[in-house]
Design a protein around this motif. Structure first.
Motif, PDB file in Angstrom:
ATOM      1  N   ALA A 184       7.704  17.634 -20.789  1.00  0.00           N
ATOM      2  CA  ALA A 184       6.427  17.805 -21.485  1.00  0.00           C
ATOM      3  C   ALA A 184       6.144  16.690 -22.481  1.00  0.00           C
ATOM      4  CB  ALA A 184       6.376  19.163 -22.176  1.00  0.00           C
ATOM      5  N   SER A 185       7.132  16.280 -23.252  1.00  0.00           N
ATOM      6  CA  SER A 185       6.910  15.266 -24.272  1.00  0.00           C
ATOM      7  C   SER A 185       6.863  13.849 -23.701  1.00  0.00           C
ATOM      8  CB  SER A 185       8.007  15.344 -25.342  1.00  0.00           C
ATOM      9  OG  SER A 185       9.274  15.066 -24.755  1.00  0.00           O
ATOM     10  N   GLN A 186       7.315  13.668 -22.472  1.00  0.00           N
ATOM     11  CA  GLN A 186       7.416  12.331 -21.884  1.00  0.00           C
ATOM     12  C   GLN A 186       6.472  12.109 -20.709  1.00  0.00           C
ATOM     13  OE1 GLN A 186      11.666  11.221 -21.254  1.00  0.00           O
ATOM     14  NE2 GLN A 186      12.022  13.366 -21.789  1.00  0.00           N
ATOM     15  N   GLU A 187       5.860  13.152 -20.221  1.00  0.00           N
ATOM     16  CA  GLU A 187       5.130  13.106 -18.958  1.00  0.00           C
ATOM     17  C   GLU A 187       4.048  12.025 -18.908  1.00  0.00           C
ATOM     18  OE1 GLU A 187       3.672  16.369 -15.751  1.00  0.00           O
ATOM     19  OE2 GLU A 187       3.142  16.756 -17.843  1.00  0.00           O
ATOM     20  N   GLN A 188       3.183  11.957 -19.908  1.00  0.00           N
ATOM     21  CA  GLN A 188       2.083  10.985 -19.865  1.00  0.00           C
ATOM     22  C   GLN A 188       2.595   9.543 -19.903  1.00  0.00           C
ATOM     23  OE1 GLN A 188      -1.097  11.742 -19.063  1.00  0.00           O
ATOM     24  NE2 GLN A 188      -0.215  13.776 -18.808  1.00  0.00           N
ATOM     25  N   GLY A 189       3.642   9.288 -20.663  1.00  0.00           N
ATOM     26  CA  GLY A 189       4.235   7.947 -20.696  1.00  0.00           C
ATOM     27  C   GLY A 189       4.864   7.582 -19.363  1.00  0.00           C
ATOM     28  N   LEU A 190       5.540   8.534 -18.728  1.00  0.00           N
ATOM     29  CA  LEU A 190       6.141   8.297 -17.411  1.00  0.00           C
ATOM     30  C   LEU A 190       5.061   8.063 -16.359  1.00  0.00           C
ATOM     31  CD1 LEU A 190       8.901  11.048 -17.545  1.00  0.00           C
ATOM     32  CD2 LEU A 190       9.296   8.577 -17.572  1.00  0.00           C
ATOM     33  N   ILE A 191       3.979   8.840 -16.430  1.00  0.00           N
ATOM     34  CA  ILE A 191       2.866   8.657 -15.489  1.00  0.00           C
ATOM     35  C   ILE A 191       2.269   7.258 -15.645  1.00  0.00           C
ATOM     36  CG2 ILE A 191       0.486   9.385 -14.990  1.00  0.00           C
ATOM     37  CD1 ILE A 191       1.422  12.286 -15.477  1.00  0.00           C
ATOM     38  N   ALA A 192       2.077   6.804 -16.872  1.00  0.00           N
ATOM     39  CA  ALA A 192       1.528   5.458 -17.104  1.00  0.00           C
ATOM     40  C   ALA A 192       2.457   4.389 -16.537  1.00  0.00           C
ATOM     41  CB  ALA A 192       1.301   5.232 -18.595  1.00  0.00           C
ATOM     42  N   GLN A 193       3.750   4.552 -16.732  1.00  0.00           N
ATOM     43  CA  GLN A 193       4.738   3.603 -16.215  1.00  0.00           C
ATOM     44  C   GLN A 193       4.705   3.561 -14.680  1.00  0.00           C
ATOM     45  OE1 GLN A 193       8.726   4.540 -17.520  1.00  0.00           O
ATOM     46  NE2 GLN A 193       9.658   3.315 -15.917  1.00  0.00           N
ATOM     47  N   ILE A 194       4.688   4.726 -14.057  1.00  0.00           N
ATOM     48  CA  ILE A 194       4.662   4.793 -12.594  1.00  0.00           C
ATOM     49  C   ILE A 194       3.332   4.263 -12.059  1.00  0.00           C
ATOM     50  CG2 ILE A 194       4.715   6.361 -10.614  1.00  0.00           C
ATOM     51  CD1 ILE A 194       6.660   8.122 -12.318  1.00  0.00           C
ATOM     52  N   ASN A 195       2.219   4.558 -12.735  1.00  0.00           N
ATOM     53  CA  ASN A 195       0.918   4.029 -12.311  1.00  0.00           C
ATOM     54  C   ASN A 195       0.915   2.506 -12.304  1.00  0.00           C
ATOM     55  OD1 ASN A 195      -0.335   6.438 -11.738  1.00  0.00           O
ATOM     56  ND2 ASN A 195      -1.403   6.579 -13.690  1.00  0.00           N
ATOM     57  N   ARG A 196       1.521   1.881 -13.317  1.00  0.00           N
ATOM     58  CA  ARG A 196       1.605   0.407 -13.346  1.00  0.00           C
ATOM     59  C   ARG A 196       2.371  -0.116 -12.130  1.00  0.00           C
ATOM     60  NH1 ARG A 196       2.124   1.354 -18.806  1.00  0.00           N
ATOM     61  NH2 ARG A 196       4.408   1.328 -18.741  1.00  0.00           N
ATOM     62  N   GLN A 197       3.472   0.536 -11.798  1.00  0.00           N
ATOM     63  CA  GLN A 197       4.270   0.109 -10.650  1.00  0.00           C
ATOM     64  C   GLN A 197       3.512   0.314  -9.337  1.00  0.00           C
ATOM     65  OE1 GLN A 197       7.680   2.638 -11.182  1.00  0.00           O
ATOM     66  NE2 GLN A 197       8.655   1.262 -12.657  1.00  0.00           N
ATOM     67  N   LEU A 198       2.877   1.463  -9.192  1.00  0.00           N
ATOM     68  CA  LEU A 198       2.124   1.743  -7.974  1.00  0.00           C
ATOM     69  C   LEU A 198       0.957   0.780  -7.795  1.00  0.00           C
ATOM     70  CD1 LEU A 198       2.007   5.649  -8.030  1.00  0.00           C
ATOM     71  CD2 LEU A 198       3.100   4.241  -6.277  1.00  0.00           C
ATOM     72  N   THR A 199       0.198   0.557  -8.862  1.00  0.00           N
ATOM     73  CA  THR A 199      -0.959  -0.336  -8.737  1.00  0.00           C
ATOM     74  C   THR A 199      -0.515  -1.769  -8.453  1.00  0.00           C
ATOM     75  OG1 THR A 199      -1.108  -0.610 -11.143  1.00  0.00           O
ATOM     76  CG2 THR A 199      -2.494   1.080 -10.141  1.00  0.00           C
ATOM     77  N   GLU A 200       0.631  -2.165  -8.970  1.00  0.00           N
ATOM     78  CA  GLU A 200       1.161  -3.501  -8.648  1.00  0.00           C
ATOM     79  C   GLU A 200       1.513  -3.593  -7.166  1.00  0.00           C
ATOM     80  OE1 GLU A 200       4.889  -6.409  -9.808  1.00  0.00           O
ATOM     81  OE2 GLU A 200       4.210  -4.943 -11.262  1.00  0.00           O
ATOM     82  N   ASP A 201       2.165  -2.573  -6.633  1.00  0.00           N
ATOM     83  CA  ASP A 201       2.512  -2.566  -5.204  1.00  0.00           C
ATOM     84  C   ASP A 201       1.266  -2.597  -4.324  1.00  0.00           C
ATOM     85  OD1 ASP A 201       5.192  -2.399  -5.929  1.00  0.00           O
ATOM     86  OD2 ASP A 201       5.370  -0.261  -5.460  1.00  0.00           O
ATOM     87  N   ILE A 202       0.278  -1.789  -4.657  1.00  0.00           N
ATOM     88  CA  ILE A 202      -0.962  -1.726  -3.880  1.00  0.00           C
ATOM     89  C   ILE A 202      -1.719  -3.041  -3.978  1.00  0.00           C
ATOM     90  CG2 ILE A 202      -3.210  -0.566  -3.708  1.00  0.00           C
ATOM     91  CD1 ILE A 202      -1.637   1.980  -4.807  1.00  0.00           C
ATOM     92  N   PHE A 203      -1.822  -3.589  -5.181  1.00  0.00           N
ATOM     93  CA  PHE A 203      -2.495  -4.873  -5.391  1.00  0.00           C
ATOM     94  C   PHE A 203      -1.829  -5.964  -4.560  1.00  0.00           C
ATOM     95  CE2 PHE A 203      -3.068  -8.918  -7.492  1.00  0.00           C
ATOM     96  CZ  PHE A 203      -4.422  -8.936  -7.776  1.00  0.00           C
ATOM     97  N   ASN A 204      -0.503  -6.033  -4.618  1.00  0.00           N
ATOM     98  CA  ASN A 204       0.228  -7.060  -3.857  1.00  0.00           C
ATOM     99  C   ASN A 204       0.008  -6.900  -2.352  1.00  0.00           C
ATOM    100  OD1 ASN A 204       1.223  -8.314  -6.149  1.00  0.00           O
ATOM    101  ND2 ASN A 204       3.160  -7.208  -6.102  1.00  0.00           N
ATOM    102  N   LYS A 205      -0.011  -5.676  -1.858  1.00  0.00           N
ATOM    103  CA  LYS A 205      -0.227  -5.441  -0.433  1.00  0.00           C
ATOM    104  C   LYS A 205      -1.639  -5.867  -0.029  1.00  0.00           C
ATOM    105  CE  LYS A 205       0.481  -3.596   3.654  1.00  0.00           C
ATOM    106  NZ  LYS A 205       1.308  -4.207   4.650  1.00  0.00           N
ATOM    107  N   ALA A 206      -2.627  -5.549  -0.832  1.00  0.00           N
ATOM    108  CA  ALA A 206      -4.016  -5.841  -0.481  1.00  0.00           C
ATOM    109  C   ALA A 206      -4.397  -7.306  -0.706  1.00  0.00           C
ATOM    110  CB  ALA A 206      -4.960  -4.945  -1.286  1.00  0.00           C
ATOM    111  N   PHE A 207      -3.920  -7.901  -1.793  1.00  0.00           N
ATOM    112  CA  PHE A 207      -4.435  -9.202  -2.180  1.00  0.00           C
ATOM    113  C   PHE A 207      -3.417 -10.342  -2.212  1.00  0.00           C
ATOM    114  CE2 PHE A 207      -7.083  -6.023  -4.485  1.00  0.00           C
ATOM    115  CZ  PHE A 207      -8.208  -6.150  -3.691  1.00  0.00           C
ATOM    116  N   ALA A 208      -2.140 -10.034  -2.215  1.00  0.00           N
ATOM    117  CA  ALA A 208      -1.137 -11.098  -2.277  1.00  0.00           C
ATOM    118  C   ALA A 208      -0.324 -11.186  -0.983  1.00  0.00           C
ATOM    119  CB  ALA A 208      -0.202 -10.887  -3.478  1.00  0.00           C
ATOM    120  N   ASN A 209      -0.667 -10.368  -0.006  1.00  0.00           N
ATOM    121  CA  ASN A 209      -0.009 -10.381   1.299  1.00  0.00           C
ATOM    122  C   ASN A 209       1.494 -10.194   1.214  1.00  0.00           C
ATOM    123  OD1 ASN A 209      -2.510 -10.859   2.571  1.00  0.00           O
ATOM    124  ND2 ASN A 209      -2.293 -13.050   2.176  1.00  0.00           N
ATOM    125  N   TRP A 210       1.931  -9.267   0.358  1.00  0.00           N
ATOM    126  CA  TRP A 210       3.361  -8.997   0.218  1.00  0.00           C
ATOM    127  C   TRP A 210       3.748  -7.803   1.023  1.00  0.00           C
ATOM    128  CZ3 TRP A 210       5.544  -9.945  -5.311  1.00  0.00           C
ATOM    129  CH2 TRP A 210       5.243 -11.248  -5.690  1.00  0.00           C
TER     130      TRP A 210
END
Length: 176
Positions: free
Chosen positions: A150-176
């Motif tokens: 409960a006390s960590q959930e939003q921070g963990l979600i933000a951290q995971i969102n950064r990782q996910l959006t980086e993976d998606i961005f790289n797949k779509a625009f950096a051809n990784w």
């Protein structure tokens, strides 16, 4: 006879200038000059375990990443490309177990893992050369934590969102 010391760098510069006329590059992104707009649709949360603001925070994280790392305009409706999908997994699982001091009490999790999985579809509509970057794929990332979620959930979600959006961005625009 040409001096190799100057010929190789000149050739590299010439090739880089030629390549710039064909595509746009920023922070590792390689985007066709024909691609000017993108429609990032709302990622609905269809996971069995639902967090109220996860859809909104993930969708906005993805839009922010595209805004800050590309020249693409994010639009609603008709666009040169579309990114859509949904959140299909949100789970908390133990990753290590700690024994208790009594024989009647069950072991407890000393560390847990929050995992988020999204399904993403990326489609371009400009020309057939851009179609080679189209995909539909699942992306999954996790973060380990100890203690109460409960006390960590939003921070963990933000951290995971950064990782996910980086993976998606790289797949779509950096051809990784």
């Amino acid at each position: 006879m040409l001096n190799r010391k100057f010929f190789i760098p000149a050739l590299i510069i010439l090739l880089a200038c030629f390549n710039q006329s064909c595509s746009y590059t920023l922070s590792g992104a390689s985007i066709s000059a024909n691609l000017k707009t993108i429609n990032v649709q709302f990622f609905e949360n269809n996971a069995p375990l639902v967090v109220n603001n996860l859809s909104q925070t993930f969708t906005e994280s993805l839009k922010d990443r595209i805004r800050s790392q590309t020249r693409l305009a994010i639009v609603r409706g008709e666009a040169n490309a579309t990114m859509s999908g949904n959140i299909i997994g949100y789970s908390i699982t133990p990753v290590s177990v700690q024994a208790t001091n009594t024989s009647t009490a069950p072991p407890i999790a000393s560390a847990s893992r929050l995992t988020i999985t999204v399904n993403v579809k990326y489609s371009t509509f400009t020309d057939k050369d851009d179609k080679k970057n189209d995909f539909e794929q699942q992306f999954s990332r996790y973060a380990d934590f100890t203690g109460d979620i409960a006390s960590q959930e939003q921070g963990l979600i933000a951290q995971i969102n950064r990782q996910l959006t980086e993976d998606i961005f790289n797949k779509a625009f950096a051809n990784w």
